[in-house]
Enzyme design. Structure first.
Site, PDB file in Angstrom:
ATOM      1  N   CYS A 153       0.841  -1.045   0.014  1.00  0.00           N
ATOM      2  CA  CYS A 153       0.022  -0.225   0.043  1.00  0.00           C
ATOM      3  C   CYS A 153       0.929   0.969  -0.122  1.00  0.00           C
ATOM      4  O   CYS A 153       1.889   1.204  -0.447  1.00  0.00           O
ATOM      5  CB  CYS A 153      -0.914   0.039   1.347  1.00  0.00           C
ATOM      6  SG  CYS A 153      -0.343  -0.069   2.802  1.00  0.00           S
ATOM      7  N   HIS A 209      31.209  -6.535   2.406  1.00  0.00           N
ATOM      8  CA  HIS A 209      30.822  -7.139   1.206  1.00  0.00           C
ATOM      9  C   HIS A 209      31.786  -8.017   0.330  1.00  0.00           C
ATOM     10  O   HIS A 209      32.802  -7.379  -0.075  1.00  0.00           O
ATOM     11  CB  HIS A 209      30.153  -6.299   0.179  1.00  0.00           C
ATOM     12  CG  HIS A 209      29.433  -6.563  -0.682  1.00  0.00           C
ATOM     13  ND1 HIS A 209      29.968  -7.557  -1.965  1.00  0.00           N
ATOM     14  CD2 HIS A 209      27.982  -6.580  -1.031  1.00  0.00           C
ATOM     15  CE1 HIS A 209      28.968  -7.678  -2.623  1.00  0.00           C
ATOM     16  NE2 HIS A 209      27.761  -7.263  -2.171  1.00  0.00           N
TER      17      HIS A 209
END
Length: 631
Positions: free
Chosen positions: A26, A549
């Site tokens: 929504c 990472h």
């Protein structure tokens, strides 16, 4: 990139892709239907940067994101095959109660279509304003063109809902469009003489009470449900070679006449009766009814059950061409905005001020979740004061019987939709005055009584301490970040990934590891560990947020050659092993092992410097120093 990483984290912490039945969104929330809610980790999700909070209500696992929810949703859909899965309605957890299933059904059907309906409603409001200002006039070509654009989403609502409803029920949504199109086809609409509301006719000798279906809500939803039952039955009994075309053909030939003959008239009669009952109950005491709804609206938003009012508001607009419920919500929205503005004015903590400031702006444009979950509800008093202040504005709106003429999410532009075709009247001014009073009352009451003394004292003491010791702590004692890897240091701009190299994710450094082990760079918490184990989100006890990472594009390995030794949420000490990985196997698979070490909250620091002077570094050696921003 940040939205993509957030999407990956959300997928992992809702239990993985296999635990997701369906997903819709929504204005501010991702609404998951999960196979097993126990596999989701709400506590870890709440700690993810970009997640406001998590709510489990109405049979849905709701992740509140805020204004960028659509971007996160799109990333999740790209990372999963949810578009290829059957609808949630065919797989919904059978243990869910009736209310949970109903809320899931309503939100699943209406959430995807409200964007275009609201857009048309805002345009209708602009047209009314232009009429009041004497810029355009009815029966002119300009007016006709604009009105057609604005009215199309509501006039052809059966087509739009046909697609959404059949998709929710697990059928072919394009057939739903065809069924909705038949209901509003010009040939059918023109059969009803002008000035009449129905026509008795027949089809293959079947008597039909023909009524107008333009803008209708409930008939197409029931027709979509019936068609979906037929489609599943035909698909089960028909041969694969022809069921793809024959099942929709037979479904349409049965559903459309049945809708004209039985479903449509019956459901229209019931929906008109419901609308009349709602009006009757409202008219018993408009002021009290409006005060109660205004007070409880934000509570309903918290539990995600506010979508239950949407069909009834749309039905009122279809039956009466206006709705009395939506105007009552205006004071409820702007009272919370007033409360969060008071918190912004009273708060001392800079981060809390920034959060409150952005929440004020979001609230003005109709998105109150950041204000509720980020500020008002955690402090409790501002939220309660906002709800109580809304009752005053709600009572004024109810007293003057204010109405709205098109559907809308409540925001600053929605006031235009309160203007009737005949021009601004007292009902319009009642909503404006009600909103202003609720806003001011919430602002003053929250400013005077809404901040708990403990919170104010903590902020005052923190602010005073920071001001007294700023030169001693911030300027002379920079934060140290230690290396999580052993290997060769390279500048971040030499990493073969533009997102990292351009510092979009934050400033930092990169290391080409010579040992396949990543260690905790300091005492702190593992905030996130991606499902593929190639990336670790870490926060030190001193507040530094670090992304480790391992490798470039190694997410494509899907966890191969990586082994995690911790879980998200674990508290660790400096030097504890986080992840081990096979450097040679990763290289043989065609991936680089260059590992960016990113300070994801770089904006919190004035300067980030590489301290280690040599090209190689051992794990645990000083890698970076961070100088905090000056106040």
């Amino acid at each position: 990139m940040k939205n993509k990483q957030l999407a990956e984290s959300i997928i992992e912490y809702v239990g993985g892709q296999d635990n997701i039945i369906s997903l819709v969104h929504c204005a501010t929330r991702l609404r998951f239907a999960l196979k097993d809610d126990n596999k989701a980790n709400a506590d870890i999700l709440k700690k993810q940067k970009g997640v406001i909070t998590v709510v489990q209500s109405g049979g849905q696992f709701q992740v509140v994101i805020g204004n960028n929810v659509a971007d996160v949703f799109n990333n999740i859909m790209q990372l999963t095959n949810l578009n290829e899965k059957p609808s949630a309605q065919t797989q919904q957890n059978k243990k869910s109660g009736f209310l949970s299933k109903l809320i899931d059904l309503v939100s699943g059907i209406f959430i995807p279509v409200l964007v275009v309906i609201v857009a048309g409603g805002i345009l209708k409001g602009l047209i009314s304003l232009l009429q009041v200002l004497d810029v355009i006039h009815p029966e002119t070509p300009t007016y006709e063109f604009l009105y057609a654009i604005a009215d199309a989403p509501l006039y052809y609502l059966p087509i739009i809902l046909g697609f959404s409803a059949v998709k929710k029920f697990g059928g072919n949504p394009y057939v739903g469009m065809a069924i909705g199109g038949a209901l509003v086809h010009p040939n059918i609409a023109n059969m009803i003489p002008s000035g009449q509301f129905s026509l008795e006719t027949e089809m293959f000798s079947i008597p039909i009470q023909l009524i107008p279906y333009a803008s209708s809500v409930f008939p197409i939803i029931l027709a979509a449900w019936f068609y979906s039952l037929l489609e599943r039955t035909f698909n089960r009994i028909m041969h694969d070679s022809f069921k793809k075309f024959i099942a929709p053909l037979l479904g349409i030939l049965i559903t459309v006449p049945l809708t004209f003959a039985v479903i449509g008239p019956a459901v229209t009669y019931i929906s008109n009766g419901i609308a009349s009952c709602i009006i009757f109950m409202y008219e018993l005491s408009p002021v009290i009814a409006s005060m109660v709804l205004a007070a409880l609206w934000q509570v309903m938003v918290i539990f995600g059950i506010h979508w239950g009012l949407v069909p009834f508001a749309l039905n009122n607009l279809s039956v009466y061409q206006n709705d009395f419920m939506l105007p009552i919500l205006f004071p409820a929205v702007f009272a919370q905005v007033g409360a969060v503005l008071a918190v912004r004015l009273r708060a001392k903590d800079p981060e809390f001020k920034a959060l409150a400031s952005s929440s004020v702006l979001s609230g003005i444009f109709g998105v109150t979740e950041p204000a509720i979950y980020g500020v008002n509800l955690p402090l409790k008093r501002p939220f309660v004061i906002g709800c109580l202040a809304a009752t005053v504005g709600g009572g004024i709106v109810g007293y003057y019987h204010s109405v709205i003429y098109s559907f809308s999410f409540i925001n600053i532009f929605s006031f235009l939709q309160l203007i009737p075709p005949t021009g601004i009247d007292e009902k319009f001014y009642a909503v404006v005055v009600g909103c202003i009073l609720s806003f001011i009352l919430a602002l003053i009451a929250t400013y005077l009584f809404g901040m708990p003394k403990t919170k104010q004292t903590d902020q005052d003491e923190t602010s005073s301490t920071n001001n007294l010791n700023l030169s001693d702590t911030v300027n002379t004692q920079p934060v140290t970040v230690y290396s999580p890897l052993t290997g060769t240091i390279i500048p971040l701009n030499q990493v073969n990934d533009p997102t990292f190299a351009s510092e979009l994710m934050g400033k930092g450094i990169a290391i080409i590891p010579t040992e396949g082990k990543a260690y905790a760079p300091d005492d702190g918490e593992v905030v996130s560990l991606f499902r593929t184990k190639h990336a670790i989100g870490f926060q030190t006890d001193s507040g530094v947020e670090i992304l480790i990472h391992i490798g470039i594009d190694t997410v494509k390995l899907d966890g191969q050659h990586f082994q995690a030794h911790v879980q998200a949420g674990n508290k660790v000490k400096k030097g504890d092993l986080l992840v081990s990985f096979d450097i040679e196997a990763i290289k043989q698979a065609g991936f680089e092992v260059s590992t960016p070490i990113i300070i994801t909250n770089s904006d919190d620091y004035q300067k980030i410097q590489t301290i280690h002077q040599s090209e190689t570094i051992e794990k645990g050696n000083v890698l970076l120093t961070l100088s905090a921003n000056k106040e």
